[in-house]
Design a protein around this motif. Sequence first.
Motif, mmCIF file in Angstrom:
data_model
loop_
_atom_site.group_PDB
_atom_site.id
_atom_site.type_symbol
_atom_site.label_atom_id
_atom_site.label_comp_id
_atom_site.label_asym_id
_atom_site.label_seq_id
_atom_site.Cartn_x
_atom_site.Cartn_y
_atom_site.Cartn_z
ATOM 1 N N ALA A 200 18.293 0.247 10.918
ATOM 2 C CA ALA A 200 17.514 1.229 9.920
ATOM 3 C C ALA A 200 16.077 0.264 9.607
ATOM 4 N N LYS A 201 15.003 1.102 9.756
ATOM 5 C CA LYS A 201 13.745 0.427 9.824
ATOM 6 C C LYS A 201 12.734 1.003 8.956
ATOM 7 N N SER A 202 12.370 0.314 7.918
ATOM 8 C CA SER A 202 10.892 1.065 7.199
ATOM 9 C C SER A 202 9.870 0.571 7.507
ATOM 10 N N GLY A 203 8.707 1.468 7.305
ATOM 11 C CA GLY A 203 7.574 1.155 7.769
ATOM 12 C C GLY A 203 6.494 1.730 7.103
ATOM 13 N N ALA B 147 0.802 -1.200 0.123
ATOM 14 C CA ALA B 147 -0.087 0.154 0.114
ATOM 15 C C ALA B 147 0.967 0.987 -0.009
ATOM 16 N N GLY B 148 2.214 1.196 0.255
ATOM 17 C CA GLY B 148 2.982 2.288 0.362
ATOM 18 C C GLY B 148 3.679 2.418 1.446
ATOM 19 N N GLY B 149 4.374 3.553 1.802
ATOM 20 C CA GLY B 149 5.226 3.505 3.110
ATOM 21 C C GLY B 149 6.561 4.039 2.908
ATOM 22 N N VAL B 150 7.163 3.879 3.914
ATOM 23 C CA VAL B 150 8.637 4.587 3.825
ATOM 24 C C VAL B 150 9.534 3.642 3.718
ATOM 25 N N GLU B 151 10.420 3.251 2.761
ATOM 26 C CA GLU B 151 11.493 2.415 2.738
ATOM 27 C C GLU B 151 12.908 3.002 2.864
#
Length: 182
Positions: A135-138, A27-31
């Motif tokens: 580092a974390k994407s979410g 759906a999208g998000g921050v990578e």
Amino acid sequence: MLQLRSCGPPSLAQDPPPASADAGRRAGGVEVKVNEAAKRVDVTIDGKPFTSYIWPSTLKKPVLYPLRTAKGTLVTRGFPLDPRPGERVDHPHHVGMWLNHGDVNGLDFWNNSDAIPAAQAPKMGTIYHRKIVDAKSGADAGRADRRDGVDDARQQAVAQGDDAVRVPRRRRRRAPSIASRR
């Protein structure tokens, strides 16, 4: 923080590679993608490039560069990493976005660059990227934690610290936040 590279400027300004097919199905998000070998961490929001934390040996500090709006418009100038036609070529220490200080125990970390006259060099300090700690994407935000070292002009360590850069996912406004733990 996120963000340098020892090879020439054109490689610093490149967009991060396109998001993977899996990322496009989400759906999208921050990578947040770490690439220690290239001395960078790339951040995309909903599959579109936002910024990169870079730590090239050509700069005296790690920076976020380039920064883009939600529509993809570049808001940081190219000089000195990737000069653009008609752009001013002054203040080589003004690169992207960074967290810095002008005077720490007599050392200037703000104005330092390779353009500094040799007589001023002993008064300058340098911030060195040491490592990406985490580092974390979410879906709603991404985060990169980094460790740096702060050296004087003789390359003697004067401090070490950890910073965190958080990038929230917002439709119209992009604004990274930097938290420093010194």
